[in-house]
Design a protein around this motif. Structure first.
Motif, PDB file in Angstrom:
ATOM      1  N   GLY A  85     -12.167  30.973 -45.706  1.00  0.00           N
ATOM      2  CA  GLY A  85     -11.748  30.055 -44.642  1.00  0.00           C
ATOM      3  C   GLY A  85     -10.506  30.540 -43.924  1.00  0.00           C
ATOM      4  N   LEU A  88     -11.385  33.474 -41.576  1.00  0.00           N
ATOM      5  CA  LEU A  88     -12.023  33.008 -40.342  1.00  0.00           C
ATOM      6  C   LEU A  88     -11.001  32.389 -39.392  1.00  0.00           C
ATOM      7  CD1 LEU A  88     -15.275  31.480 -41.805  1.00  0.00           C
ATOM      8  CD2 LEU A  88     -15.099  33.500 -40.365  1.00  0.00           C
ATOM      9  N   GLU A  89     -10.069  31.610 -39.938  1.00  0.00           N
ATOM     10  CA  GLU A  89      -9.026  31.024 -39.094  1.00  0.00           C
ATOM     11  C   GLU A  89      -8.156  32.108 -38.462  1.00  0.00           C
ATOM     12  OE1 GLU A  89      -6.954  28.315 -41.623  1.00  0.00           O
ATOM     13  OE2 GLU A  89      -8.593  26.844 -41.596  1.00  0.00           O
ATOM     14  N   THR A  92     -10.035  33.812 -35.525  1.00  0.00           N
ATOM     15  CA  THR A  92     -10.159  33.000 -34.307  1.00  0.00           C
ATOM     16  C   THR A  92      -8.810  32.709 -33.671  1.00  0.00           C
ATOM     17  OG1 THR A  92     -10.168  30.990 -35.642  1.00  0.00           O
ATOM     18  CG2 THR A  92     -12.307  31.906 -35.006  1.00  0.00           C
ATOM     19  N   PRO A 126     -11.908  27.438 -31.449  1.00  0.00           N
ATOM     20  CA  PRO A 126     -13.093  26.822 -32.040  1.00  0.00           C
ATOM     21  C   PRO A 126     -13.027  25.306 -31.939  1.00  0.00           C
ATOM     22  CG  PRO A 126     -11.640  27.695 -33.738  1.00  0.00           C
ATOM     23  CD  PRO A 126     -11.083  28.121 -32.424  1.00  0.00           C
ATOM     24  N   ARG A 129     -13.585  23.109 -37.331  1.00  0.00           N
ATOM     25  CA  ARG A 129     -13.033  23.957 -38.373  1.00  0.00           C
ATOM     26  C   ARG A 129     -14.168  24.728 -39.055  1.00  0.00           C
ATOM     27  NH1 ARG A 129      -9.685  21.917 -43.594  1.00  0.00           N
ATOM     28  NH2 ARG A 129      -9.134  23.977 -44.311  1.00  0.00           N
ATOM     29  N   SER A 130     -13.896  25.964 -39.413  1.00  0.00           N
ATOM     30  CA  SER A 130     -14.897  26.775 -40.111  1.00  0.00           C
ATOM     31  C   SER A 130     -15.146  26.186 -41.491  1.00  0.00           C
ATOM     32  CB  SER A 130     -14.413  28.213 -40.246  1.00  0.00           C
ATOM     33  OG  SER A 130     -14.219  28.777 -38.979  1.00  0.00           O
ATOM     34  N   VAL A 151     -21.074  30.984 -44.113  1.00  0.00           N
ATOM     35  CA  VAL A 151     -20.081  30.149 -43.432  1.00  0.00           C
ATOM     36  C   VAL A 151     -20.680  29.559 -42.159  1.00  0.00           C
ATOM     37  CG1 VAL A 151     -18.113  31.431 -44.318  1.00  0.00           C
ATOM     38  CG2 VAL A 151     -19.124  32.127 -42.176  1.00  0.00           C
ATOM     39  N   GLN A 152     -20.165  28.408 -41.778  1.00  0.00           N
ATOM     40  CA  GLN A 152     -20.498  27.818 -40.486  1.00  0.00           C
ATOM     41  C   GLN A 152     -19.261  27.997 -39.623  1.00  0.00           C
ATOM     42  OE1 GLN A 152     -22.136  23.929 -40.660  1.00  0.00           O
ATOM     43  NE2 GLN A 152     -22.079  23.644 -38.456  1.00  0.00           N
ATOM     44  N   HIS A 153     -19.420  28.786 -38.569  1.00  0.00           N
ATOM     45  CA  HIS A 153     -18.271  29.216 -37.773  1.00  0.00           C
ATOM     46  C   HIS A 153     -18.650  29.202 -36.303  1.00  0.00           C
ATOM     47  CE1 HIS A 153     -14.741  31.483 -36.678  1.00  0.00           C
ATOM     48  NE2 HIS A 153     -15.467  32.460 -36.190  1.00  0.00           N
ATOM     49  N   ASP A 154     -17.899  28.488 -35.493  1.00  0.00           N
ATOM     50  CA  ASP A 154     -18.150  28.382 -34.045  1.00  0.00           C
ATOM     51  C   ASP A 154     -19.568  27.918 -33.740  1.00  0.00           C
ATOM     52  OD1 ASP A 154     -15.648  28.963 -33.134  1.00  0.00           O
ATOM     53  OD2 ASP A 154     -16.032  31.079 -32.770  1.00  0.00           O
ATOM     54  N   ARG A 158     -23.182  31.983 -40.310  1.00  0.00           N
ATOM     55  CA  ARG A 158     -23.019  33.433 -40.375  1.00  0.00           C
ATOM     56  C   ARG A 158     -22.838  33.861 -41.827  1.00  0.00           C
ATOM     57  NH1 ARG A 158     -18.848  35.104 -35.734  1.00  0.00           N
ATOM     58  NH2 ARG A 158     -20.021  37.018 -35.840  1.00  0.00           N
TER      59      ARG A 158
END
Length: 179
Positions: A85, A88-89, A92, A126, A129-130, A151-154, A158
């Protein structure tokens, strides 16, 4: 003598205020450009963080980085969920890449920083939040964990692949791929 007549100016409406989405090959090209530029700027500059290289002849075996066994390290699944997490933050542009520098290798930090620069340049934030959905672990050796993370991202689901190595009593992410 001929007289010139001005042609009327034709204006087209703007296509929209948001930049178009970049495909993965374009992101890789931008990443390579940022890495090359950062390497050129750092010539003659002393790097503030030490690169962790294990099992080399020039590292003092007593005072250099020490490999750590798995049972002496934090539980890898929970640690990896938080770290995925945070990565990913950082990519982005929501989180500073300095916050994860202690837990990633210099190469991974460079890649994450390059993606962060690209995200900040695009100005996109985004909407949500991822979310780390699932973590699958594999331990090929003592003190080494390889993981695939969903992960669920944007708004997309993915895959992220990570390799962690235990060094000096903590996990260090030495490899990362985001699909």
């Amino acid at each position: 003598m001929s007289t010139a007549t001005a042609q009327p100016l034709h204006l087209s409406p703007a296509s929209g205020w948001q930049p178009p989405a970049l495909d993965e090959s374009a992101v890789d090209v931008l990443y390579d450009d940022v890495v090359a530029a950062s390497r050129d700027r750092r010539r003659g500059y002393s790097q503030p963080a030490l690169r962790v290289v294990l099992n080399t002849g020039d590292v003092d075996p007593q005072f250099g980085p020490q490999a750590t066994q798995t049972h002496l390290l934090p539980e890898p699944r929970a640690w990896l969920q938080r770290m995925a997490g945070a990565l990913l933050e950082c990519m982005t542009g929501v989180r500073s890449t300095n916050q994860i520098a202690r837990w990633v290798s210099p190469l991974v930090a460079e890649r994450v920083n390059a993606r962060s620069v690209i995200a900040k340049r695009r100005g996109a934030r985004p909407l949500h939040r991822s979310l780390v959905r699932r973590v699958h672990l594999c331990e090929p050796d003592d003190g080494v964990v390889e993981a695939s993370v969903v992960v669920q991202h944007d708004g997309r689901v993915r895959a992220m692949a990570l390799r962690m190595v235990g060094v000096d009593g903590r996990w260090i992410v030495t490899a990362m791929e985001l699909g």
